[in-house]
Write a protein that holds these residues in place. Structure first.
Motif, PDB file in Angstrom:
ATOM      1  N   PRO A 231       0.700  -1.438  -0.073  1.00  0.00           N
ATOM      2  CA  PRO A 231      -0.361  -0.220  -0.176  1.00  0.00           C
ATOM      3  C   PRO A 231       0.910   1.485  -0.008  1.00  0.00           C
ATOM      4  CG  PRO A 231       0.622  -0.389   2.606  1.00  0.00           C
ATOM      5  CD  PRO A 231       0.457  -1.939   1.639  1.00  0.00           C
ATOM      6  N   SER A 232       0.214   2.706   0.309  1.00  0.00           N
ATOM      7  CA  SER A 232       1.401   3.576   0.088  1.00  0.00           C
ATOM      8  C   SER A 232       1.660   4.083   1.235  1.00  0.00           C
ATOM      9  CB  SER A 232      -0.400   4.769   0.561  1.00  0.00           C
ATOM     10  OG  SER A 232      -0.249   4.888  -1.023  1.00  0.00           O
ATOM     11  N   VAL A 233       0.958   3.142   2.578  1.00  0.00           N
ATOM     12  CA  VAL A 233       1.620   3.209   3.763  1.00  0.00           C
ATOM     13  C   VAL A 233       1.959   2.197   4.766  1.00  0.00           C
ATOM     14  CG1 VAL A 233       1.311   4.831   6.308  1.00  0.00           C
ATOM     15  CG2 VAL A 233       0.873   5.798   3.943  1.00  0.00           C
ATOM     16  N   TYR A 234       2.361   1.733   5.303  1.00  0.00           N
ATOM     17  CA  TYR A 234       1.978   0.599   6.513  1.00  0.00           C
ATOM     18  C   TYR A 234       1.746   1.492   7.874  1.00  0.00           C
ATOM     19  CZ  TYR A 234       4.074  -2.787   2.726  1.00  0.00           C
ATOM     20  OH  TYR A 234       3.599  -3.155   1.954  1.00  0.00           O
ATOM     21  N   LEU A 235       1.149   0.983   8.453  1.00  0.00           N
ATOM     22  CA  LEU A 235       1.119   1.143  10.390  1.00  0.00           C
ATOM     23  C   LEU A 235       0.616   0.350  10.441  1.00  0.00           C
ATOM     24  CD1 LEU A 235      -2.460   3.633   9.115  1.00  0.00           C
ATOM     25  CD2 LEU A 235      -0.504   4.337   9.363  1.00  0.00           C
ATOM     26  N   MET A 236       2.039  -0.063  11.672  1.00  0.00           N
ATOM     27  CA  MET A 236       1.993  -1.315  11.985  1.00  0.00           C
ATOM     28  C   MET A 236       1.995  -0.819  14.279  1.00  0.00           C
ATOM     29  SD  MET A 236       4.654  -3.518  10.400  1.00  0.00           S
ATOM     30  CE  MET A 236       4.187  -3.262   8.935  1.00  0.00           C
ATOM     31  N   ASP A 237       1.018  -1.149  14.444  1.00  0.00           N
ATOM     32  CA  ASP A 237       1.105  -1.269  16.044  1.00  0.00           C
ATOM     33  C   ASP A 237       1.656  -2.117  16.717  1.00  0.00           C
ATOM     34  OD1 ASP A 237       0.663  -0.204  19.018  1.00  0.00           O
ATOM     35  OD2 ASP A 237      -1.909  -0.285  18.710  1.00  0.00           O
TER      36      ASP A 237
END
Length: 331
Positions: A154-160
């Protein structure tokens, strides 16, 4: 990939403040790590960017586009949660394939097979592809969860905190792999962790959050060497920075109330006497727990030191950091 900007973002949950006027630019192709204790606003920031929550005020753009009217599915972001979320009735392969079979992506099957194979190899789960998700260990489930994000590109990876449930060796391996994937692909990562090693080794930028406020944003080295406050200084560094009364060694700015010393900023061999309370041999280095004028502090010394509890060591500060009564840095 895409640049992400947050402009004056605020979010409250009843009487609790989630984010308080946060402005931050996540550069295209960067690996940004958010640091702070529980309740600082890290996960809330991820949820704002993903579209799972909407800000009470402020503006979020991805790739220059205002996200106010975009649903999570339209934002071209992917999120890995702290607790793995898999389809238990599907195999590992089917879980990894699932996002690629979306009507929006319409990925050809040969491309799906290639991406799944590559990601499975990186995450060391190739031998588990035909297992049901319910037959996996917790660490394996989390790797599959990370894999579902990686296959999408994707355009942005968000990881918590995606590595928090893994054992030490695998966590170390995946730190290297995730950073390699980000560097080679030019992907934009926004990553939440409590692990200072992850922040120091993977991040291009670190954002330090405190009760919903962004208190410092910069490179790991900048935050480590030039923290804006005691709070920011305590977010990076292991062992943590030693904080003592400003006059304990004499000198220092008149407005300072505290002196901050990283372990490596304590020079041994000359200066004033301190007593060794404990010696920790860690292989590549040795930590000394010292008592100095009734204050406890930690420094590092040679891995093969012969020092022992009860010995006297002379110490002095070098390139110390000074802070005022409000905790802010004093020049």
């Amino acid at each position: 990939m895409a640049e992400v900007t947050l402009t004056n973002i605020s979010k409250s949950f009843g009487d609790q403040i989630g984010l308080d006027d946060v402005s931050m630019t996540i550069p295209d192709g960067s690996f940004v790590v958010l640091l702070g204790p529980t309740g600082a606003g890290k996960t809330t920031t991820l949820r704002m960017v993903s579209g799972l929550d909407k800000p009470d005020s402020g503006r979020i753009t991805i790739g220059g586009r205002d996200m106010a009217s975009y649903t999570p599915a339209q934002r071209d972001v992917t999120m890995v949660f702290q607790q793995y979320s898999l389809y238990p009735h599907l195999t590992v392969r089917q879980n990894l394939e699932f996002p690629l079979k979306s009507p929006i992506l319409r990925t050809p099957q040969d491309e799906i097979d290639r991406k799944v194979g590559e990601v499975a190899e990186v995450l060391q789960i190739s031998h588990k592809l035909d297992n049901k998700a319910t037959a996996l260990s917790g660490g394996e489930m989390q790797r599959v969860s990370i894999g579902r994000a990686l296959v999408r590109q994707p355009s942005v990876y968000l990881m918590d905190e995606p590595l928090s449930s893994l054992d030490a060796k695998l966590r170390s391996d995946l730190r290297i792999e995730l950073k390699s994937i980000q560097a080679n692909s030019g992907a934009t990562f926004l990553y939440v962790t409590h692990d200072q090693i992850e922040a120091m080794t993977m991040a291009t930028h670190v954002g330090v959050l405190d009760h919903g406020k962004l208190v410092q944003f910069g490179s790991p080295r900048e935050v480590y060497e030039s923290p804006v406050s005691i709070y920011a200084a305590s977010r990076l560094g292991q062992p943590r920075i030693n904080v003592l009364p400003a006059d304990v060694f004499g000198g220092g700015p008149a407005s300072a109330t505290h002196i901050g010393l990283r372990p490596e900023q304590i020079v041994q061999g000359d200066g004033e006497d301190s007593i060794v309370n404990r010696v920790e041999h860690l292989g590549d280095q040795t930590r000394l727990h010292l008592s100095f004028k009734s204050h406890d502090l930690i420094t590092v010394t040679d891995a093969y030191t012969n020092l022992k509890a009860g010995d006297v060591v002379k110490i002095r500060p070098d390139k110390a950091l000074y802070f005022g009564a409000d905790g802010a840095r004093v020049a």
